[in-house]
Design an enzyme around this catalytic site. Sequence first.
Site, PDB file in Angstrom:
ATOM      1  CD1 TRP A 162      -3.412   4.952   5.526  1.00  0.00           C
ATOM      2  CD2 TRP A 162      -4.443   3.417   4.298  1.00  0.00           C
ATOM      3  NE1 TRP A 162      -2.891   5.011   4.259  1.00  0.00           N
ATOM      4  CE2 TRP A 162      -3.504   4.073   3.484  1.00  0.00           C
ATOM      5  CE3 TRP A 162      -5.209   2.413   3.740  1.00  0.00           C
ATOM      6  CZ2 TRP A 162      -3.297   3.760   2.137  1.00  0.00           C
ATOM      7  CZ3 TRP A 162      -5.014   2.092   2.409  1.00  0.00           C
ATOM      8  CH2 TRP A 162      -4.073   2.754   1.624  1.00  0.00           C
ATOM      9  CG  ASN A 221      -8.809   8.202  12.329  1.00  0.00           C
ATOM     10  OD1 ASN A 221      -7.742   7.935  11.773  1.00  0.00           O
ATOM     11  ND2 ASN A 221      -9.625   9.148  11.892  1.00  0.00           N
ATOM     12  N   GLY A 222      -5.973   8.493  14.188  1.00  0.00           N
ATOM     13  CA  GLY A 222      -5.135   9.689  14.401  1.00  0.00           C
ATOM     14  C   GLY A 222      -3.699   9.276  14.678  1.00  0.00           C
ATOM     15  CB  CYS A 244      -7.948   4.203  11.234  1.00  0.00           C
ATOM     16  SG  CYS A 244      -6.173   4.041  11.199  1.00  0.00           S
TER      17      CYS A 244
END
Length: 614
Positions: free
Chosen positions: A74, A100-101, A2
């Site tokens: 995402w 993000n992760g 992301c």
Amino acid sequence: MCGIVGYVGRYNAKGILMNGLKKLEYRGYDSAGIAIISHRALVIRRCKGKISCLEERVLKEYIEGNVGVGHTRWATHGRPSEGNAHPHSDCASRLVVVHNGIIENYLQLKKRLLAGGHVFKSETDTEVIAHLVEQYLKPMKKKDLLKAVQLSIKQLKGSYAIAVISLDDPHTLVAARHFSPLIVGLGRDEYFVASDIPAILDRTKTVIPVQDNEIVHLTSLGAHFYDHNLRKITRKPMTIDWDPVTAEKGGYKHFMLKEIFEQPMTIQETIRGRFSLESGDLIFDENNLSKTAMKGIRKIYFVACGTAYHAGMVGKYLVEDIAKIPCEVDLASEFRYRKPLLDKETLIIAITQSGETADTLAALREAKRHGARTLAICNVTGSSATRDADGVVYTRTGPEIGVASTKAFTAQLAIICALAIYFAHVRAIITKKRTIELMESLYRLPRLVKKVLALEPAVKAVAQKYFKQRDFLYLGRNVNYPIALEGALKLKEISYIHAEGYAAGEMKHGPIALIDEQMPVVVLATGGVVYDKVLSNIQEIKARGGMVLALATEGDHHIKKIGVDDLIYMPQVAEVLSTITNTVVLQLFAYHVANLRGCDVDQPRNLAKSVVVE
Ligand code: AGP
């Protein structure tokens, strides 16, 4: 994968956040959101779909405030939806986080937080971070967001790049990194955090990459770096001299090359947290197939197109060898016309990066009509294939922009390795101890791929020797036969050179007639049970004047003696995993040949990223 962005400064945050997100859209685009501290309130705007949807929503709205965060998603945990879009807030909606992760232990944390009275609003792993920070911030007399974030991230297992803002510490933004990329931008009276440079490049060229386990504290006075024990760190800024287009490619000339080099990270993200080390079970992203149904599978069909089909071919070798389940591999465009024999003890594994390939979707639906069980290996959350299949395992590579598939393919291979191990485990073909051992060998793969990427200069030098050739043969045996096919596909689809992949043992049944001084042959000779046979094939080629470019295992001096023309030494690796390491070299070779020929590597002629028509 992301994209996150954060801002603290003298200007209004909204436009800066939205522009930053647009520059990060290549990292994910199934939903997006922003949050801004505005007149002692948290204004949160989120939208399913591309960033343009969010933009329409906030365009006319004047949101005043100069502390904010943004996110473009995402999806990995939780389907694309407004409710699952970031930013995520705590119970009292006094703070938000963008992430993000992948938080591997989010289920355990969520269970504990729910028991503590926290109320969750999304299906995501990220939301646990917001509730953890709330749990630490709430009891503080003097609210210290930096301390609350530091205490929270100590609980996290997995990968994260996060940015957090709170009404209780309203002039502050706290960010932290573990494995997922994060940078700090230093502007004039304004400071930024972002997943990648493009997000902030039109505001500042002065950046500091955040290292693993560092925490960053931004205020309008500056950016301060700490280690995970809140000891201050001094970091030296660097100046980026990329133009915005180059920045989006991370400094690489093409997205394809960037995506080749992302593979250590994308393989790691794909297999991270895949196995429960307690039970040895594979953790599916979505699975309506019971363990009993999985145990009852008597036959597997891998069904796919193009590069994904080559992954299916590798799957046949691995699943039959490790899990002892009979397998077939079908081109999706052929599968449903050949009237396959299917029943509820049959499992169809559809492999598809996009999840929208018409032939693969048709095959999946045909299989369901015949009562077969279905599983999708896919890279796009919420795509058609993931909605049609009974179970889903996602490759977590983020958007693959280059039309020629690279990181998605190696992630598919990693997932297929994990599935083979899972089926062997669930059918008690291997012990739990052996299951864990095999999974641990997979976890070592990213480091190996990084080592192979360091061979790029040698690969580029060989590409310079061969890029004017008109034809190529690619040969492989056993589990590397599909990799020979994939190497040939990569070369032909981006360099337009005619390249054919063949089982090396097939040479004498026809293709050997093609061998002469003008026919370079790429041979995968990286060891394994059929190594001696491959050497004989090389000698057959040399005896007819052919040119041989061989991939061999470092320390193999025997292959030198048979007079190969060019040799690329690969790190020692189990034959099963050599499918991935060999692929990376063949991707680099195809890329450099195509680049030397001046081809449009990211958008080759006549090709589409997803073939949505039959
Ligand atoms: C890959 O390099 C090709 N562009 C193509 O063969 C691709 O693999 C094929 O079209 C299947 O696409 P999918 O994985 O999205 O279903």
